[in-house]
Scaffold this active site. Structure first.
Site, PDB file in Angstrom:
ATOM      1  N   ASP A  28       1.097  -0.911  -0.266  1.00  0.00           N
ATOM      2  CA  ASP A  28      -0.037   0.191   0.068  1.00  0.00           C
ATOM      3  C   ASP A  28       1.179   1.318  -0.078  1.00  0.00           C
ATOM      4  O   ASP A  28       1.860   1.407   0.601  1.00  0.00           O
ATOM      5  CB  ASP A  28      -0.940  -0.287   1.137  1.00  0.00           C
ATOM      6  CG  ASP A  28      -2.085   1.216   1.290  1.00  0.00           C
ATOM      7  OD1 ASP A  28      -2.188   1.164   0.154  1.00  0.00           O
ATOM      8  OD2 ASP A  28      -2.597   1.439   2.600  1.00  0.00           O
ATOM      9  N   TRP A  33       2.733   7.935  -2.626  1.00  0.00           N
ATOM     10  CA  TRP A  33       4.260   8.415  -3.272  1.00  0.00           C
ATOM     11  C   TRP A  33       4.851   8.867  -4.260  1.00  0.00           C
ATOM     12  O   TRP A  33       5.694   9.823  -4.284  1.00  0.00           O
ATOM     13  CB  TRP A  33       5.001   6.686  -3.797  1.00  0.00           C
ATOM     14  CG  TRP A  33       6.280   6.448  -3.333  1.00  0.00           C
ATOM     15  CD1 TRP A  33       7.393   6.673  -2.584  1.00  0.00           C
ATOM     16  CD2 TRP A  33       6.992   6.575  -4.399  1.00  0.00           C
ATOM     17  NE1 TRP A  33       8.798   6.376  -3.072  1.00  0.00           N
ATOM     18  CE2 TRP A  33       8.384   6.985  -4.448  1.00  0.00           C
ATOM     19  CE3 TRP A  33       6.452   6.596  -5.947  1.00  0.00           C
ATOM     20  CZ2 TRP A  33       9.143   6.127  -5.759  1.00  0.00           C
ATOM     21  CZ3 TRP A  33       7.424   6.852  -6.923  1.00  0.00           C
ATOM     22  CH2 TRP A  33       8.979   6.159  -6.590  1.00  0.00           C
ATOM     23  N   THR A  74     -10.956  -6.578  -5.089  1.00  0.00           N
ATOM     24  CA  THR A  74     -12.008  -7.414  -6.617  1.00  0.00           C
ATOM     25  C   THR A  74     -12.379  -5.596  -6.195  1.00  0.00           C
ATOM     26  O   THR A  74     -13.166  -5.239  -7.326  1.00  0.00           O
ATOM     27  CB  THR A  74     -13.088  -8.170  -5.889  1.00  0.00           C
ATOM     28  OG1 THR A  74     -13.325  -7.671  -3.911  1.00  0.00           O
ATOM     29  CG2 THR A  74     -12.759  -9.509  -5.827  1.00  0.00           C
ATOM     30  N   ASN A  76      -9.974  -2.607  -6.162  1.00  0.00           N
ATOM     31  CA  ASN A  76      -9.985  -2.115  -7.135  1.00  0.00           C
ATOM     32  C   ASN A  76     -10.302  -1.547  -9.237  1.00  0.00           C
ATOM     33  O   ASN A  76      -9.501  -0.485  -9.324  1.00  0.00           O
ATOM     34  CB  ASN A  76      -8.654  -2.531  -7.433  1.00  0.00           C
ATOM     35  CG  ASN A  76      -8.128  -2.750  -5.581  1.00  0.00           C
ATOM     36  OD1 ASN A  76      -6.469  -3.005  -5.597  1.00  0.00           O
ATOM     37  ND2 ASN A  76      -8.101  -0.783  -5.382  1.00  0.00           N
ATOM     38  N   ARG A 195      -5.600  -1.434   8.404  1.00  0.00           N
ATOM     39  CA  ARG A 195      -6.447  -2.500   8.472  1.00  0.00           C
ATOM     40  C   ARG A 195      -6.606  -3.549   7.759  1.00  0.00           C
ATOM     41  O   ARG A 195      -5.141  -3.090   7.008  1.00  0.00           O
ATOM     42  CB  ARG A 195      -7.868  -1.381   7.920  1.00  0.00           C
ATOM     43  CG  ARG A 195      -7.474  -0.683   6.773  1.00  0.00           C
ATOM     44  CD  ARG A 195      -8.990   0.047   6.193  1.00  0.00           C
ATOM     45  NE  ARG A 195      -8.005   1.069   5.198  1.00  0.00           N
ATOM     46  CZ  ARG A 195      -8.004   2.403   5.672  1.00  0.00           C
ATOM     47  NH1 ARG A 195      -8.034   2.985   6.348  1.00  0.00           N
ATOM     48  NH2 ARG A 195      -7.299   2.763   4.185  1.00  0.00           N
ATOM     49  N   LEU A 196      -7.558  -4.483   7.251  1.00  0.00           N
ATOM     50  CA  LEU A 196      -6.748  -6.010   6.580  1.00  0.00           C
ATOM     51  C   LEU A 196      -7.681  -5.441   5.392  1.00  0.00           C
ATOM     52  O   LEU A 196      -6.976  -5.886   4.574  1.00  0.00           O
ATOM     53  CB  LEU A 196      -8.173  -6.841   7.733  1.00  0.00           C
ATOM     54  CG  LEU A 196      -7.422  -7.800   7.209  1.00  0.00           C
ATOM     55  CD1 LEU A 196      -6.181  -8.495   7.026  1.00  0.00           C
ATOM     56  CD2 LEU A 196      -8.556  -8.837   8.130  1.00  0.00           C
TER      57      LEU A 196
HETATM   58  C1  FPP Z   1      -1.813   0.063  -3.517  1.00  0.00           C
HETATM   59  O1  FPP Z   1      -1.161   1.329  -3.934  1.00  0.00           O
HETATM   60  C2  FPP Z   1      -1.656  -0.339  -4.754  1.00  0.00           C
HETATM   61  C3  FPP Z   1      -1.934  -1.574  -5.137  1.00  0.00           C
HETATM   62  C4  FPP Z   1      -3.550  -1.175  -5.222  1.00  0.00           C
HETATM   63  C5  FPP Z   1      -1.336  -2.207  -6.277  1.00  0.00           C
HETATM   64  C6  FPP Z   1      -0.137  -2.548  -6.542  1.00  0.00           C
HETATM   65  C7  FPP Z   1       0.074  -2.856  -7.100  1.00  0.00           C
HETATM   66  C8  FPP Z   1       1.874  -3.233  -7.578  1.00  0.00           C
HETATM   67  C9  FPP Z   1       2.727  -3.082  -6.634  1.00  0.00           C
HETATM   68  C10 FPP Z   1       2.483  -2.962  -8.726  1.00  0.00           C
HETATM   69  C11 FPP Z   1       2.177  -4.892  -9.605  1.00  0.00           C
HETATM   70  C12 FPP Z   1       2.466  -5.412  -9.032  1.00  0.00           C
HETATM   71  C13 FPP Z   1       3.578  -6.314  -9.075  1.00  0.00           C
HETATM   72  C14 FPP Z   1       3.271  -7.624  -7.850  1.00  0.00           C
HETATM   73  C15 FPP Z   1       4.002  -6.936 -10.535  1.00  0.00           C
HETATM   74  P1  FPP Z   1      -2.255   2.459  -4.006  1.00  0.00           P
HETATM   75  O2  FPP Z   1      -2.525   2.768  -5.710  1.00  0.00           O
HETATM   76  O3  FPP Z   1      -3.453   2.481  -2.933  1.00  0.00           O
HETATM   77  O4  FPP Z   1      -1.561   3.721  -3.465  1.00  0.00           O
HETATM   78  P2  FPP Z   1      -2.441   5.445  -2.373  1.00  0.00           P
HETATM   79  O5  FPP Z   1      -2.915   4.195  -1.064  1.00  0.00           O
HETATM   80  O6  FPP Z   1      -1.158   5.731  -1.908  1.00  0.00           O
HETATM   81  O7  FPP Z   1      -3.302   5.635  -3.096  1.00  0.00           O
END
Ligand code: FPP
Length: 240
Positions: A28, A33, A74, A76, A195-196
């Site tokens: 997360d 970032w 699910t 996202n 949170r989970l």
């Molecule tokens: C959460 O950060 C991240 C995701 C919903 C996507 C995770 C994907 C990757 C790490 C890239 C691809 C992974 C692999 C395994 C190749 P967020 O977007 O919710 O961040 P935020 O909470 O700061 O908005």
């Protein structure tokens, strides 16, 4: 750099008396970032994917038997299409690379948990190939939770049981009909959220939690070690 090269691994320099058998990681903070740097959110996912690569190999080097990364929930799908497309494209790239390395150099297994519906045919084919081609490996199993939701997992197990004609359901029935992921011992969640978020709901019943403010793209091996050191000290009673 090879995806699972041992070059940078420091695992041989550290020792843990107790390791989680199954570690869950909620990746997360990619979006925040990127935002902090004035970059598009997808830039955060790209760096996040690199961190996945380093940390999954470190888990393998440490000898953790199972590690599950929460890659796409699910929920996202509600994100802007461009962001979803960019995440799916990253999965594709990394899958090809991970598969190559797992086969060439590693003894690790790749497995996926989540709903297949909604995922492109091309990605599904790559996922299936990666699972098949690493199925005989005996090292760390790296689970990627893609299009995964813990509630959906439990509901679909119950529906399967109903379809089989069950009128009374036991815990064992559910355990046997969810994705075959072991009980989770430790969940790591960076980015300051505590949170989970629908991750491994059933398997995390007795899981320990470790949180940190570090955003996933900044997550280092040292952060993994901190979480594992903390886990070593936890007194787990499993309700007893
Ligand atoms: C959460 O950060 C991240 C995701 C919903 C996507 C995770 C994907 C990757 C790490 C890239 C691809 C992974 C692999 C395994 C190749 P967020 O977007 O919710 O961040 P935020 O909470 O700061 O908005």
């Amino acid at each position: 750099m090879a995806l699972f090269s041992k070059k940078e691994a420091k695992a041989e320099d550290v020792h843990f008396d107790v390791l989680p058998n199954h570690l869950g990681i909620i990746m997360d903070g990619n979006g925040r970032w990127a935002k902090k740097r004035g970059l598009p959110r997808t830039a955060g996912h790209k760096v996040g994917a690199e961190v996945f690569r380093v940390i999954s190999q470190e888990c393998a080097d440490l000898g953790i038997k199972y590690v599950t990364f929460y890659a796409f929930s699910t929920e996202n799908w509600k994100r802007p299409k461009a962001e979803v497309d960019a995440i799916m494209a990253l999965f594709k790239d990394y899958l090809l690379e991970a598969k190559r390395d797992f086969i060439k150099a590693g003894n690790n297994k790749i497995k996926f948990i989540g709903e297949r519906e909604g995922i492109s045919e091309e990605l599904l084919r790559l996922m299936d190939e990666a699972e098949e081609e690493t199925a005989s490996h005996t090292g760390t199993t790296v689970y990627l939770a893609v299009n995964y939701g813990g509630r959906q997992e439990i509901v679909s197990a119950v529906n399967k049981l109903i379809a089989e004609g069950k009128s009374e359901i036991t815990e064992n029935d559910i355990s046997e009909n969810i994705y075959t992921v072991p009980e989770c011992d430790l969940i790591i969640r960076p980015s300051g959220e505590e949170r989970l978020s629908n991750f491994l709901l059933w398997q995390a019943a007795y899981s320990e939690f470790w949180y940190s403010d570090v955003l996933w793209p900044d997550f280092k091996k040292a952060d993994l070690y901190s979480a594992l050191r903390e886990f070593e000290k936890r007194n787990r009673r499993f309700g007893g």
